[in-house]
Structures are given as C-alpha cells and as structure tokens.
Design an enzyme around this catalytic site. Structure first.
Site, mmCIF file in Angstrom:
data_model
loop_
_atom_site.group_PDB
_atom_site.id
_atom_site.type_symbol
_atom_site.label_atom_id
_atom_site.label_comp_id
_atom_site.label_asym_id
_atom_site.label_seq_id
_atom_site.Cartn_x
_atom_site.Cartn_y
_atom_site.Cartn_z
ATOM 1 N N SER A 1 2.234 0.666 0.484
ATOM 2 C CA SER A 1 3.117 0.636 1.199
ATOM 3 C C SER A 1 4.626 0.341 0.328
ATOM 4 O O SER A 1 5.590 0.766 0.765
ATOM 5 C CB SER A 1 3.163 -0.610 2.226
ATOM 6 O OG SER A 1 3.026 -1.764 1.554
ATOM 7 N N HIS B 1 0.319 6.778 4.477
ATOM 8 C CA HIS B 1 0.528 5.346 4.844
ATOM 9 C C HIS B 1 0.656 5.092 6.110
ATOM 10 O O HIS B 1 1.307 5.549 6.900
ATOM 11 C CB HIS B 1 2.172 5.060 4.071
ATOM 12 C CG HIS B 1 2.641 3.814 4.562
ATOM 13 N ND1 HIS B 1 3.879 3.372 4.785
ATOM 14 C CD2 HIS B 1 2.049 2.564 4.349
ATOM 15 C CE1 HIS B 1 4.079 2.339 4.956
ATOM 16 N NE2 HIS B 1 3.090 1.535 4.647
ATOM 17 N N GLU C 1 2.692 8.219 7.435
ATOM 18 C CA GLU C 1 3.616 8.916 6.569
ATOM 19 C C GLU C 1 2.821 9.615 5.719
ATOM 20 O O GLU C 1 1.921 8.781 4.937
ATOM 21 C CB GLU C 1 4.658 7.775 5.855
ATOM 22 C CG GLU C 1 5.478 7.231 6.824
ATOM 23 C CD GLU C 1 6.266 5.983 6.382
ATOM 24 O OE1 GLU C 1 7.320 5.887 6.890
ATOM 25 O OE2 GLU C 1 6.000 5.391 5.141
ATOM 26 N N ASN D 1 9.952 1.608 6.283
ATOM 27 C CA ASN D 1 10.282 0.491 5.460
ATOM 28 C C ASN D 1 11.748 0.816 4.892
ATOM 29 O O ASN D 1 12.445 -0.457 4.811
ATOM 30 C CB ASN D 1 9.450 -0.109 4.588
ATOM 31 C CG ASN D 1 8.070 -0.438 4.908
ATOM 32 O OD1 ASN D 1 8.285 -1.088 6.119
ATOM 33 N ND2 ASN D 1 7.145 -0.637 4.201
HETATM 34 P P1 NAI Z 1 -6.897 -6.356 2.558
HETATM 35 O O1 NAI Z 1 -6.583 -7.748 1.487
HETATM 36 O O2 NAI Z 1 -7.014 -6.959 3.820
HETATM 37 O O3 NAI Z 1 -8.004 -5.668 2.331
HETATM 38 C C1 NAI Z 1 -8.189 -5.215 0.757
HETATM 39 C C2 NAI Z 1 -9.423 -4.824 0.393
HETATM 40 O O4 NAI Z 1 -9.798 -4.300 -0.808
HETATM 41 C C3 NAI Z 1 -10.275 -6.250 0.253
HETATM 42 O O5 NAI Z 1 -11.346 -6.146 1.056
HETATM 43 C C4 NAI Z 1 -10.684 -6.216 -1.159
HETATM 44 O O6 NAI Z 1 -12.172 -6.660 -1.533
HETATM 45 C C5 NAI Z 1 -10.855 -4.887 -1.626
HETATM 46 N N1 NAI Z 1 -10.371 -4.518 -3.078
HETATM 47 C C6 NAI Z 1 -9.615 -5.116 -3.840
HETATM 48 N N2 NAI Z 1 -9.607 -4.371 -4.886
HETATM 49 C C7 NAI Z 1 -10.625 -3.421 -4.831
HETATM 50 C C8 NAI Z 1 -10.905 -2.513 -5.989
HETATM 51 N N3 NAI Z 1 -10.419 -2.381 -6.995
HETATM 52 N N4 NAI Z 1 -12.084 -1.457 -5.380
HETATM 53 C C9 NAI Z 1 -12.344 -1.666 -4.224
HETATM 54 N N5 NAI Z 1 -11.978 -2.640 -3.125
HETATM 55 C C10 NAI Z 1 -10.951 -3.621 -3.508
HETATM 56 O O7 NAI Z 1 -5.359 -5.730 2.175
HETATM 57 P P2 NAI Z 1 -4.685 -4.787 3.585
HETATM 58 O O8 NAI Z 1 -3.817 -5.399 4.217
HETATM 59 O O9 NAI Z 1 -5.729 -3.977 3.971
HETATM 60 O O10 NAI Z 1 -3.793 -3.903 2.356
HETATM 61 C C11 NAI Z 1 -4.524 -2.686 1.567
HETATM 62 C C12 NAI Z 1 -3.369 -1.778 1.187
HETATM 63 O O11 NAI Z 1 -2.874 -1.279 2.298
HETATM 64 C C13 NAI Z 1 -2.452 -2.260 0.234
HETATM 65 O O12 NAI Z 1 -2.015 -1.573 -0.450
HETATM 66 C C14 NAI Z 1 -1.185 -2.662 1.240
HETATM 67 O O13 NAI Z 1 -0.023 -2.510 0.609
HETATM 68 C C15 NAI Z 1 -1.536 -1.249 2.022
HETATM 69 N N6 NAI Z 1 -0.762 -1.747 3.432
HETATM 70 C C16 NAI Z 1 -0.802 -2.668 4.004
HETATM 71 C C17 NAI Z 1 -0.319 -3.000 5.455
HETATM 72 C C18 NAI Z 1 -0.445 -4.133 6.360
HETATM 73 O O14 NAI Z 1 0.196 -4.453 7.066
HETATM 74 N N7 NAI Z 1 -1.494 -5.047 5.891
HETATM 75 C C19 NAI Z 1 0.335 -1.934 6.178
HETATM 76 C C20 NAI Z 1 0.467 -0.598 5.370
HETATM 77 C C21 NAI Z 1 -0.118 -0.439 3.965
#
Ligand code: NAI
Length: 507
Positions: free
Chosen positions: A122, A143, A155, A193
């Site tokens: 994001s 995104h 996006e 954003n």
């Molecule tokens: P989250 O913390 O809920 O999930 C991330 C997952 O990735 C975890 O299960 C973790 O174990 C796993 N992980 C971490 N490093 C890893 C790796 N090297 N290889 C494989 N798995 C790995 O995070 P979330 O909220 O789902 O965000 C994920 C991505 O999406 C980030 O880049 C965030 O910026 C983006 N994003 C998040 C939004 C939100 O509102 N939460 C909205 C739009 C984008």
C-alpha cells in the site's frame, strides 16, 4: 462461469489481505495455492474461508456444491517452490521493501517465465520492489483494500518497466473476481491513499487553529457535504497507528509538499497511545463500542430579534435573502446597516474579520455564514463570529438561523469555513492528481467513491459546489494564510470555467 484469466494463483502471506484475495480468486474459479512462513496462518485462512462459505450455504445464498468447489480450489503450499505452476502470484506479506524484494527474486526463479508477479503493497514503490528482477515487465502492483470481499475496487499499478498487457490482464481478472479495477501510475499513495489526504489533514488544521472542536467538524462535514463518517470518526476507526504513518510517508515521499503536511496533533496522540476506537480512546471516548459524544450547545433564547442587513458582496446573496424571508427576519435594504442591525457577510475563503474591515462594517455586529453550500441541500447551517462579535449578536444569529429547526453550528473565524476549507482541499488535491496524470479522471472518481466511500468523487464534488467558487476559496485562503498548501492546481485553474468532471479531455 467463464474460465479465469489466471487458472492457478499463488498467494504469499495469508493474513488479513492474503486471505481476502484468496477468497475472491477461488470464487472466480481459480485454483489458489496458499503459502505463509507461518504454517498455521495457512490453516487458519482455509478454516476461516471454509466457515464463511458454510455460513452462506446455511443462509441459502450459496449452494453446497459451489461451497465445496470453492474449498477444493483452496490448496495449502508447504514451500514457496510449490508455486512453480502458478500463472499469477500475489504477495501480501509484511510491508518491508527488503523482504518483498528478496521474496520476488526467489519467486522469479521458481515460476515459469510467462507468469505474472504482483504486490499488494500500500505504500512502497512498485518500481523499487521490481528493481532487482530479471523480468520487471511481468511485475505490477495489485492493491486491494480491507476487507477485500467488501471493498470492491483494486488499484492496478504499473511500475516503470511493467508491460501494459500485464496490467490489462490483471484488470480483466479483477473484473472476473467481481471487483472494479482502476489503473494507477507508480506514485506515492497511488490513487486512494493520495486522494484521501485532504479530508483528515485539513480537518486537523482547523482544529489546530482552535476554530472548532472535533465533534463540531464531524457534524458539519456529515450534515453539509454528506460524508458517512466525519474525519475524526474516520481516524478513530482506522486508528492513528495506521493513518499517521501513512500521512507522514506520503508527505515525505513528495519531498515535503505542503499540501500533505501531517499534523502534530496526530503525532502526539499516537505517541500517547490515544489511537482510536480499538483502544477505546481516540478523538472520542468509547463505551461498549459506542462513541461518547457531548451534546451540541443549545440555542440561546433571544427576546428581541434585531433587524438584519446583508453584505452586498455575500455569496449566493439572493438565496440568503430568501432564506431570511422564510425565517421571518426583519430585513434592512439600505446602503449600509442601521446601528441596531445584525450584519451578515458570506465570504468565500476570506475570514469574517477581514471582510468586516474591508467593507467598513461594525465588526461587533458582524457574523459570517457559509453560503458555499446550497441551503436547501444541507442539513446544517454554519455561522462564524469574529474576535469582536458581541455575544448578543452571535446569539441572535444562532437563534434566527435555527428558527425552522435546522441544526446550526457557530464556529470561530478563519479563512474559509469548515466545509469550504475541506472541500476545496479535497478538490485541489484531486485536480493536482489529474495534472500529474496519476490516473484518469474517471478512475480517480471510481477509486475515491469505492475506496473511500465519499458521497461523490472529488471532481463531481467540485462541480457541485462550483469550480469557480472552489478557486475563489483557494485564492483567498492563500492570501489569508500565505501558505502554498492552498495554491490552486493549474488543472483546477484551467477547468475552473468549464467544469471538472468533463471527461473527454485531450489536454
Ligand atoms: P498481516 O500481518 O495480516 O499478514 C501478513 C502475513 O504474511 C502473515 O501471516 C505473515 O506470517 C506472513 N509473512 C510475513 N513475511 C512473510 C514472508 N517473507 N513470506 C511469507 N509469508 C510472510 O498483514 P496484512 O494486513 O494482510 O498486509 C499484508 C500486505 O498488504 C502489506 O504489504 C500491507 O501493506 C498490504 N495492505 C494492507 C491493507 C490492510 O488494510 N491491512 C490494505 C492494503 C494493503
């Protein structure tokens, strides 16, 4: 169901976002392979999605066969190498450039040369993530918003080297998943954003000037413009540990562009842990999940209503006259107000004090009203005093404009009223995004209405209030504040006379 554009999709990172993307991909008919460094995260995601589909079957909204097929398409991957057969891999792991870069470098060696790799970042640059790849043409930003199944916009972001056909395929696949794709250039904050910077930041600036409190600003923007949530309610919901870093990141990535300057108010609240609803304490305090909102100040009873005189330079003067007639006011029609008259001014962008001085009115009897907004279309009127306004004149104006039962807020003087400032800032940032060609005007409108839930796209909002009025607000605020953040975008200046949501531009 038509065949999905990507038949086997890998999801890396099965947290909040990865899980949601997996859901809509499986529903679109793709086989979805789930990988996470925490094996239990994959099991959790599969269980949660399975339970969700079962619930839909119970409610009769999904057949048992369809649910079983969705579940069958959702497969765990024990190692990254198991994604070798994927024609698309979407990454939703931790938001760190170094970690994402090394993940994609590894993935590129695993998948077939024709496979598409996508990041759900994001805030990071798609081009920067792709920098070390052998095949950056096959890489794009994808995104999504949280929660993915409900937020129906995505996006599609082209990095500097992304092949346009890859973006088109991702856009087509988004449609198959029931989402609306918008195309964005790889710029800080992409579309949603970036466009969302105006709302909270200008509201915070108004609070920092002591013009009105949080709750008053929320009420005004909901009742006058039709936002579902006020900016402070929204920040409480998003939580400042998420939204303040986004404000800082976009400001810094644009090399301290004053339009995006964050506020010390949110920095301090974040440092103090007063981050919002999830901790029960934010701009509002929460009890049992409900915000505790102080009641509005009551309307003071006024025994003898003074006559009213309206400035010859008031915005929407004819409408203001009609309104005063409808409210039963005694209207003075002389060249200047009598010594008893309540004097009304309706500036655009200028403050009430300056107007009173320039128009040689008695500041003690002068009150401002925001006439940017059509009175018939608003649920609230907003008045502003100046530092010299007498309390009997303020109370008289408050009582007069509340006579028909419409809500009235009385705020302190500043350049522009709350709605003028916030709407003009939103429209100006959107205009500048069009100028920079971050995306097309149509995609901007779509992304903001679906991604931010605004009542109107920012360009349509500009047209509703009048592009010339918005320009006047900005020009005058620039004079009042001497602050480049109110400098009108050249795109807005050109469109001021012809309309903002005119889409067939060849500029
Ligand atoms: P989250 O913390 O809920 O999930 C991330 C997952 O990735 C975890 O299960 C973790 O174990 C796993 N992980 C971490 N490093 C890893 C790796 N090297 N290889 C494989 N798995 C790995 O995070 P979330 O909220 O789902 O965000 C994920 C991505 O999406 C980030 O880049 C965030 O910026 C983006 N994003 C998040 C939004 C939100 O509102 N939460 C909205 C739009 C984008």
């Amino acid at each position: 169901m038509t065949a999905p554009l990507f038949s086997t999709v890998g999801i890396v990172g099965t947290g909040a976002m990865g899980r949601g993307i997996a859901q809509i991909a499986a529903q679109a008919g793709s086989t979805v392979l789930l990988f996470d460094t925490q094996a239990e995260a994959v099991a959790k995601a599969r269980d949660a999605l399975g339970a969700q589909w079962d619930k839909l079957v119970e409610k009769g909204r999904l057949t048992a066969d369809t649910a079983a097929a969705h579940k069958q398409r959702l497969q765990p991957a024990a190692a990254l190498a198991d994604l070798a057969g994927c024609d698309l891999v979407v990454e939703a792991i931790v938001e760190r450039l170094d970690v994402k870069k090394s993940l994609f470098a590894e993935l590129e060696g695993i998948v077939q040369p024709g496979a598409v790799l996508a990041t759900n970042t994001s805030s990071l640059s798609v081009t920067a993530i792709a920098a070390a790849l052998q095949r950056p043409a096959q890489f794009a930003g994808y995104h999504f918003f949280n929660p993915v199944p409900l937020m129906k916009v995505v996006e599609v972001i082209a990095g500097l080297k992304t092949d346009a056909a890859v973006c088109q395929r991702l856009a087509g696949y988004a449609r198959q998943m029931g989402h609306t794709p918008v195309q964005a250039e790889d710029t800080p904050g992409f579309i949603v954003n970036h466009a969302g910077r105006g709302y909270g930041t200008e509201a915070l600036r108004i609070v920092s000037e002591g013009v009105a409190d949080f709750a008053t600003i929320d009420r005004i923007l909901k009742d006058q413009v039709g936002f579902k949530l006020g900016p402070f309610e929204l920040m409480d919901l998003t939580a400042l540990d998420v939204s303040h870093p986004v404000m800082e990141s976009i400001y810094r990535q644009y090399y301290d562009e004053p339009r995006y300057r964050p506020s010390v108010i949110t920095a301090q609240r974040l440092a103090g842990g007063v981050v919002g609803k999830k901790v029960g304490d934010g701009f509002y305090k929460y009890a049992g999940g409900a915000a505790q909102i102080a009641p509005e100040p009551p309307v003071t009873q006024v025994d003898e209503m003074p006559p009213v005189w309206v400035s010859t330079r008031a915005a929407r003067r004819a409408e203001l006259y009609q309104l005063l007639k409808d409210l039963g006011a005694k209207i003075e029609t002389g060249q200047s107000p009598s010594p008893q008259a309540l004097t009304l001014v309706a500036p655009l962008g200028f403050d009430v004090t300056t107007v009173a001085v320039v128009e040689r009115l008695d500041p003690a009897r002068t009150v401002g009203i925001d006439m940017l907004v059509d009175d018939a279309a608003t649920k609230r009127r907003v008045l502003a005093t100046n530092p010299a306004t007498r309390s009997d004149m303020r109370d008289a104006a408050h009582a007069l404009f509340a006579r028909d039962g419409k809500a009235v807020s009385v705020i302190r003087d500043s350049g522009g009223f709350v709605t003028q400032r916030v709407v003009a800032t939103i429209v100006n940032i959107a205009a500048d995004m069009c100028q920079q060609r971050v995306c097309s005007p149509q995609d901007l409108e779509t992304a903001v209405t679906l991604g931010l839930g605004y009542p109107l796209g920012p360009l349509a909002m500009g047209d509703r209030y009048g592009p010339a009025n918005i320009l006047e607000v900005l020009f005058n605020m620039q004079t009042v504040y001497g602050d480049p953040r109110y400098r009108p975008s050249p795109w807005l200046r050109r469109r001021g006379a012809i309309g903002l949501s005119l889409m067939h531009e060849e500029e």
